[in-house]
Design a protein around this motif. Structure first.
Motif, PDB file in Angstrom:
ATOM      1  N   LYS A  75       0.838  -1.195   0.000  1.00  0.00           N
ATOM      2  CA  LYS A  75       0.000   0.000   0.000  1.00  0.00           C
ATOM      3  C   LYS A  75       0.874   1.246   0.000  1.00  0.00           C
ATOM      4  N   MET A  76       0.307   2.329  -0.483  1.00  0.00           N
ATOM      5  CA  MET A  76       0.959   3.632  -0.420  1.00  0.00           C
ATOM      6  C   MET A  76       0.168   4.575   0.486  1.00  0.00           C
ATOM      7  N   THR A  77      -1.075   4.221   0.784  1.00  0.00           N
ATOM      8  CA  THR A  77      -1.922   5.030   1.657  1.00  0.00           C
ATOM      9  C   THR A  77      -1.598   4.693   3.108  1.00  0.00           C
ATOM     10  N   PHE A  78      -1.696   5.672   3.986  1.00  0.00           N
ATOM     11  CA  PHE A  78      -1.464   5.393   5.404  1.00  0.00           C
ATOM     12  C   PHE A  78      -2.588   4.516   5.947  1.00  0.00           C
ATOM     13  N   SER A  79      -3.819   4.798   5.566  1.00  0.00           N
ATOM     14  CA  SER A  79      -4.946   3.950   5.939  1.00  0.00           C
ATOM     15  C   SER A  79      -5.085   2.846   4.898  1.00  0.00           C
ATOM     16  N   ALA A  80      -5.012   1.604   5.351  1.00  0.00           N
ATOM     17  CA  ALA A  80      -5.188   0.470   4.426  1.00  0.00           C
ATOM     18  C   ALA A  80      -6.581   0.499   3.806  1.00  0.00           C
ATOM     19  N   PHE A  81      -7.532   1.101   4.487  1.00  0.00           N
ATOM     20  CA  PHE A  81      -8.905   1.121   3.979  1.00  0.00           C
ATOM     21  C   PHE A  81      -9.026   1.949   2.702  1.00  0.00           C
ATOM     22  N   LYS A  82      -8.004   2.731   2.403  1.00  0.00           N
ATOM     23  CA  LYS A  82      -7.983   3.515   1.168  1.00  0.00           C
ATOM     24  C   LYS A  82      -7.223   2.781   0.055  1.00  0.00           C
ATOM     25  N   THR A  83      -6.876   1.510   0.290  1.00  0.00           N
ATOM     26  CA  THR A  83      -6.213   0.665  -0.705  1.00  0.00           C
ATOM     27  C   THR A  83      -7.217  -0.393  -1.161  1.00  0.00           C
ATOM     28  N   ASP A  84      -7.535  -0.381  -2.451  1.00  0.00           N
ATOM     29  CA  ASP A  84      -8.588  -1.262  -2.987  1.00  0.00           C
ATOM     30  C   ASP A  84      -8.339  -2.737  -2.704  1.00  0.00           C
ATOM     31  N   THR A  85      -7.103  -3.205  -2.863  1.00  0.00           N
ATOM     32  CA  THR A  85      -6.802  -4.633  -2.650  1.00  0.00           C
ATOM     33  C   THR A  85      -7.146  -5.054  -1.223  1.00  0.00           C
ATOM     34  N   PHE A  86      -6.798  -4.218  -0.263  1.00  0.00           N
ATOM     35  CA  PHE A  86      -7.121  -4.512   1.136  1.00  0.00           C
ATOM     36  C   PHE A  86      -8.632  -4.578   1.328  1.00  0.00           C
ATOM     37  N   LYS A  87      -9.349  -3.562   0.851  1.00  0.00           N
ATOM     38  CA  LYS A  87     -10.809  -3.541   1.020  1.00  0.00           C
ATOM     39  C   LYS A  87     -11.457  -4.764   0.379  1.00  0.00           C
ATOM     40  N   GLU A  88     -10.981  -5.145  -0.805  1.00  0.00           N
ATOM     41  CA  GLU A  88     -11.540  -6.317  -1.495  1.00  0.00           C
ATOM     42  C   GLU A  88     -11.309  -7.590  -0.685  1.00  0.00           C
ATOM     43  N   GLN A  89     -10.073  -7.784  -0.184  1.00  0.00           N
ATOM     44  CA  GLN A  89      -9.774  -8.993   0.592  1.00  0.00           C
ATOM     45  C   GLN A  89     -10.558  -9.008   1.902  1.00  0.00           C
ATOM     46  N   LEU A  90     -10.698  -7.866   2.525  1.00  0.00           N
ATOM     47  CA  LEU A  90     -11.473  -7.763   3.765  1.00  0.00           C
ATOM     48  C   LEU A  90     -12.938  -8.120   3.504  1.00  0.00           C
ATOM     49  N   GLN A  91     -13.514  -7.588   2.455  1.00  0.00           N
ATOM     50  CA  GLN A  91     -14.921  -7.856   2.137  1.00  0.00           C
ATOM     51  C   GLN A  91     -15.146  -9.327   1.805  1.00  0.00           C
ATOM     52  N   LEU A  92     -14.175  -9.972   1.133  1.00  0.00           N
ATOM     53  CA  LEU A  92     -14.297 -11.396   0.805  1.00  0.00           C
ATOM     54  C   LEU A  92     -14.388 -12.262   2.060  1.00  0.00           C
ATOM     55  N   LEU A  93     -13.737 -11.831   3.131  1.00  0.00           N
ATOM     56  CA  LEU A  93     -13.766 -12.606   4.375  1.00  0.00           C
ATOM     57  C   LEU A  93     -15.117 -12.526   5.075  1.00  0.00           C
TER      58      LEU A  93
END
Length: 179
Positions: A75-93
Motif C-alpha cells: 500500500k501507499m496510503t497510510f490507511s489500508a482502507f484507502k487501498t482497494d486490494t485490502f478492502k476487497e480482501q477484507l470484504q471477501l472474508l
C-alpha cells in the motif's frame, strides 16, 4: 466481545529498520509473534500489510516467517482502507470484527483503525503489539483511537476472548504460546 468466526487480524507495516527502532521493538515483535501464532491456532484469518515495500523494505523476518503461504498487501496510503486490494480482501472474508496491530501506532495503525471503525467494523487495537518511534506518539495514537470508539485490548486478552472456554481444544496450544 470478539467472536472467532467474525474476527480478522490486520497486521500493519512491521517492516525493515523501522521495525527494529520503534519504542520497545523486541517486546512488540515478541507479542506479535504470540498473537499471530495464537490466531493461527484459532483459525482467524490474517491480512498482512506493507507500506511502500520498495522504500521501507520487507516485513521483519521474525514476523514474516510465521506468514509463509500468504502474501502481503502493498500500500501507499497510510490507511489500508484507502487501498482497494485490502478492502476487497477484507470484504471477501465477510467478517465484521477486526483486531489490528503493528506500526506505527499514531500513523498507519491509527488511520486504518479509524477508517474501519467509521465504515461499520468493530475494531480492537492490540496495545502491547503496536509501537511508534516514540512512546509519546504510541500513547497519543492509542488515546485518539479510543476517543473515536476503537477498543483497546492486549495479546492475552484478545486470544482468551476468542477462545472463550478452558475446554476449547486450542487451550493447551495457546497456553504454550502465551507462556
Amino acid at each position: 466481545m470478539n467472536k472467532r468466526e467474525q474476527t480478522v487480524f490486520v497486521l500493519v507495516d512491521v517492516q525493515g529498520k523501522l521495525s527494529e527502532i520503534v519504542h520497545e521493538s523486541e517486546k512488540m515483535l515478541t507479542n506479535l509473534r504470540k498473537l499471530i501464532q495464537g490466531l493461527q491456532v484459532l483459525g482467524v484469518p490474517i491480512l498482512w500489510l506493507e507500506q511502500y515495500p520498495d522504500g521501507l523494505g520487507p516485513t521483519n523476518e521474525k514476523i514474516a516467517c510465521l506468514l509463509e503461504g500468504t502474501t502481503p498487501i502493498p500500500k501507499m496510503t497510510f490507511s489500508a482502507f484507502k487501498t482497494d486490494t485490502f478492502k476487497e480482501q477484507l470484504q471477501l472474508l465477510n467478517r465484521n470484527q477486526v483486531l489490528i496491530a503493528g506500526i506505527e501506532t499514531h500513523i498507519c495503525v491509527y488511520q486504518t483503525a479509524v477508517d474501519l471503525q467509521l465504515n461499520g467494523y468493530d475494531v480492537q487495537v492490540v496495545e502491547d503489539a503496536v509501537s511508534s518511534r516514540t512512546n509519546e506518539n504510541k500513547e497519543v495514537g492509542l488515546r485518539k483511537m479510543a476517543a473515536l470508539g476503537v477498543q483497546v485490548t492486549s495479546v492475552e486478552m484478545a486470544l482468551y476472548e476468542l477462545m472463550e472456554r478452558a475446554d476449547d481444544p486450542a487451550f493447551k496450544q495457546l497456553l504454550k504460546i502465551i507462556k
